[in-house]
Design an enzyme around this catalytic site. Sequence first.
Site, short mmCIF file in Angstrom:
data_model
loop_
_atom_site.label_atom_id
_atom_site.label_comp_id
_atom_site.label_asym_id
_atom_site.label_seq_id
_atom_site.Cartn_x
_atom_site.Cartn_y
_atom_site.Cartn_z
N CYS A 174 0.76 -1.12 -0.09
CA CYS A 174 0.03 0.10 -0.05
C CYS A 174 0.76 1.26 -0.13
O CYS A 174 0.40 2.18 -0.67
CB CYS A 174 -0.86 0.14 1.29
SG CYS A 174 -2.14 -1.62 1.08
N THR A 175 1.96 1.11 0.58
CA THR A 175 2.90 2.27 0.48
C THR A 175 3.40 2.50 -0.90
O THR A 175 3.51 3.44 -1.18
CB THR A 175 3.90 2.24 1.74
OG1 THR A 175 3.48 1.87 3.20
CG2 THR A 175 5.00 3.22 1.66
#
Length: 155
Positions: free
Chosen positions: A46-47
């Site tokens: 997600c980062t």
Amino acid sequence: MTEITEGAKAPAFDMETAGGGRVSSASLAGRPYVLYFYPKADTPGCTTEGRDFSALIGEFEAAGATVIGVSRDPVKKLDRFRDKHDLTVVLASDEPGDVTASWGVWGEKKLYGRTYMGVERATFLVDGEGLVRRAWRKVSVKGHAAEVLAALRSL
């Protein structure tokens, strides 16, 4: 689970965002937007996805589009996620789960033999008429933001 298909009318939404704002489909009417759903703020995939979309934000904006990352994390967590990684996309909180449900990205997932409910990594490109022009399901992060940008430019 609802299946949002290309050519379908995009489901309406209204969510709180990192930084204390709001974003809604009504506020975006008449211009394209990208809604990308991700499982959990501040996790590796997600980062990377948030950084990749943020790196291209100028190009998305030049093409007239807003990029919105959606998770079921609370706004305070999104604020920390945005600040920690210098993310420039809009991060929206769907803590109640209404938006992830209406877009068909909340469902059963499996990991290491365990079954649980979670957010599917999916992206939708919506045109200025409010129609879903592209839908990416079970997204692989590497190169995804650039692929979405290319699709936006071809509208």
